[in-house]
Write a protein that holds these residues in place. Sequence first.
Motif, PDB file in Angstrom:
ATOM      1  N   HIS A  71     -58.894   9.134 -72.082  1.00 24.93           N
ATOM      2  CA  HIS A  71     -60.041   8.639 -71.439  1.00 24.93           C
ATOM      3  C   HIS A  71     -61.253   8.646 -72.357  1.00 24.93           C
ATOM      4  CE1 HIS A  71     -58.992   7.813 -67.448  1.00 24.93           C
ATOM      5  NE2 HIS A  71     -59.107   9.071 -66.868  1.00 24.93           N
ATOM      6  N   LEU A  72     -61.173   9.699 -73.351  1.00 27.52           N
ATOM      7  CA  LEU A  72     -62.166  10.005 -74.341  1.00 27.52           C
ATOM      8  C   LEU A  72     -61.898   9.024 -75.416  1.00 27.52           C
ATOM      9  CD1 LEU A  72     -62.353  13.752 -75.264  1.00 27.52           C
ATOM     10  CD2 LEU A  72     -63.906  12.340 -74.594  1.00 27.52           C
ATOM     11  N   ILE A  73     -60.946   8.732 -76.067  1.00 22.80           N
ATOM     12  CA  ILE A  73     -60.742   7.570 -76.734  1.00 22.80           C
ATOM     13  C   ILE A  73     -60.836   6.065 -76.389  1.00 22.80           C
ATOM     14  CG2 ILE A  73     -59.171   6.919 -78.774  1.00 22.80           C
ATOM     15  CD1 ILE A  73     -57.992   9.870 -78.909  1.00 22.80           C
ATOM     16  N   GLY A  74     -59.932   5.993 -75.290  1.00 21.39           N
ATOM     17  CA  GLY A  74     -60.062   4.603 -74.656  1.00 21.39           C
ATOM     18  C   GLY A  74     -61.640   4.538 -74.290  1.00 21.39           C
ATOM     19  N   GLY A  75     -62.363   5.275 -73.714  1.00 18.11           N
ATOM     20  CA  GLY A  75     -63.734   5.030 -73.383  1.00 18.11           C
ATOM     21  C   GLY A  75     -64.478   4.510 -74.552  1.00 18.11           C
ATOM     22  N   ILE A  76     -64.443   5.425 -75.767  1.00 16.24           N
ATOM     23  CA  ILE A  76     -65.004   4.929 -77.121  1.00 16.24           C
ATOM     24  C   ILE A  76     -64.773   3.625 -77.547  1.00 16.24           C
ATOM     25  CG2 ILE A  76     -65.553   5.464 -79.345  1.00 16.24           C
ATOM     26  CD1 ILE A  76     -64.999   8.341 -78.750  1.00 16.24           C
ATOM     27  N   LEU A  77     -63.490   3.319 -77.381  1.00 19.17           N
ATOM     28  CA  LEU A  77     -62.943   2.012 -77.978  1.00 19.17           C
ATOM     29  C   LEU A  77     -63.454   0.987 -76.899  1.00 19.17           C
ATOM     30  CD1 LEU A  77     -59.137   2.980 -78.827  1.00 19.17           C
ATOM     31  CD2 LEU A  77     -61.048   2.320 -80.565  1.00 19.17           C
ATOM     32  N   ILE A  78     -63.416   1.166 -75.750  1.00 18.41           N
ATOM     33  CA  ILE A  78     -64.044   0.042 -75.021  1.00 18.41           C
ATOM     34  C   ILE A  78     -65.226  -0.164 -75.145  1.00 18.41           C
ATOM     35  CG2 ILE A  78     -64.089  -0.399 -72.332  1.00 18.41           C
ATOM     36  CD1 ILE A  78     -61.374   1.144 -71.751  1.00 18.41           C
ATOM     37  N   PHE A  79     -66.152   1.069 -75.158  1.00 16.24           N
ATOM     38  CA  PHE A  79     -67.604   0.611 -75.348  1.00 16.24           C
ATOM     39  C   PHE A  79     -67.706  -0.388 -76.469  1.00 16.24           C
ATOM     40  CE2 PHE A  79     -71.442   2.116 -77.466  1.00 16.24           C
ATOM     41  CZ  PHE A  79     -72.317   2.128 -76.211  1.00 16.24           C
ATOM     42  N   PHE A  80     -67.235   0.088 -77.556  1.00 19.36           N
ATOM     43  CA  PHE A  80     -67.448  -0.686 -78.738  1.00 19.36           C
ATOM     44  C   PHE A  80     -66.836  -2.030 -78.826  1.00 19.36           C
ATOM     45  CE2 PHE A  80     -68.696   3.513 -80.615  1.00 19.36           C
ATOM     46  CZ  PHE A  80     -70.030   3.114 -80.871  1.00 19.36           C
ATOM     47  N   GLY A  81     -65.943  -2.339 -77.822  1.00 20.89           N
ATOM     48  CA  GLY A  81     -65.154  -3.369 -77.979  1.00 20.89           C
ATOM     49  C   GLY A  81     -64.128  -3.643 -79.119  1.00 20.89           C
ATOM     50  N   LEU A  82     -63.510  -2.363 -79.382  1.00 20.07           N
ATOM     51  CA  LEU A  82     -62.535  -2.484 -80.328  1.00 20.07           C
ATOM     52  C   LEU A  82     -61.083  -2.123 -79.809  1.00 20.07           C
ATOM     53  CD1 LEU A  82     -62.077  -2.413 -83.583  1.00 20.07           C
ATOM     54  CD2 LEU A  82     -62.539  -0.022 -83.377  1.00 20.07           C
ATOM     55  N   LYS A 132     -67.934 -11.498 -76.752  1.00 19.23           N
ATOM     56  CA  LYS A 132     -68.586 -11.923 -78.015  1.00 19.23           C
ATOM     57  C   LYS A 132     -69.392 -10.561 -78.657  1.00 19.23           C
ATOM     58  CE  LYS A 132     -69.756 -16.771 -78.640  1.00 19.23           C
ATOM     59  NZ  LYS A 132     -70.480 -17.918 -78.278  1.00 19.23           N
ATOM     60  N   ASN A 133     -69.767 -10.137 -77.956  1.00 20.83           N
ATOM     61  CA  ASN A 133     -70.636  -8.856 -78.494  1.00 20.83           C
ATOM     62  C   ASN A 133     -69.780  -7.357 -78.636  1.00 20.83           C
ATOM     63  OD1 ASN A 133     -73.147 -10.309 -78.433  1.00 20.83           O
ATOM     64  ND2 ASN A 133     -73.265  -9.861 -76.225  1.00 20.83           N
ATOM     65  N   SER A 134     -68.756  -7.517 -79.417  1.00 22.07           N
ATOM     66  CA  SER A 134     -67.736  -6.474 -79.483  1.00 22.07           C
ATOM     67  C   SER A 134     -67.413  -6.464 -81.071  1.00 22.07           C
ATOM     68  CB  SER A 134     -66.535  -6.764 -78.704  1.00 22.07           C
ATOM     69  OG  SER A 134     -66.066  -8.042 -79.117  1.00 22.07           O
ATOM     70  N   ALA A 135     -66.831  -5.295 -81.283  1.00 20.21           N
ATOM     71  CA  ALA A 135     -66.244  -4.978 -82.617  1.00 20.21           C
ATOM     72  C   ALA A 135     -65.147  -6.078 -83.181  1.00 20.21           C
ATOM     73  CB  ALA A 135     -65.974  -3.827 -82.778  1.00 20.21           C
ATOM     74  N   ASP A 136     -64.175  -6.295 -81.831  1.00 16.84           N
ATOM     75  CA  ASP A 136     -63.251  -7.449 -82.167  1.00 16.84           C
ATOM     76  C   ASP A 136     -63.744  -8.554 -82.533  1.00 16.84           C
ATOM     77  OD1 ASP A 136     -61.379  -5.381 -81.524  1.00 16.84           O
ATOM     78  OD2 ASP A 136     -61.284  -5.954 -79.311  1.00 16.84           O
TER      79      ASP A 136
END
Length: 143
Positions: A71-82, A132-136
């Motif tokens: 949840h911690l790591i996934g939440g950060i990645l999802i927030f930034f879109g990475l 579109k507004n993501s790190a990916d």
Amino acid sequence: MNNVKSLNKWANAHTYLPVDLLRMALGVFLFMKGVYFFSNIQYLVDLLTPIDKIDRIGAGMFLIHYIAPAHLIGGILIFFGLLTRWAIISQLPILICAIIINFMGQMHHQNLLLAILTLAVCIFFLIYGSGKNSADYFFKMQK
């Protein structure tokens, strides 16, 4: 692979700011849930008690050490879109088990509704992508 590319092209052509804000809210929610599980390990253990055989096979500690960091790591990645789809794939087993555990033990309507809603939003972003507004998208355009 072509299916993912065609989904990304469609999502980037139809991206909107509210969808990106929903993705970011999902990331913040999962991150806060991870922080809550880390700070209240006993609450997480109590949630897993409907599975009686879990302590006999030694998987209880594995689950506790998988759920909170995911949840911690996934939440950060999802927030930034990475790596959004990969982060969501790691969340799906947790959310499906959260729904199942509600039916096995004492029914917590609020937890069940929250798990179903989170699962629905995760499935949406699994199909839609990070937008579109993501790190990916940013890293893809840097090529």
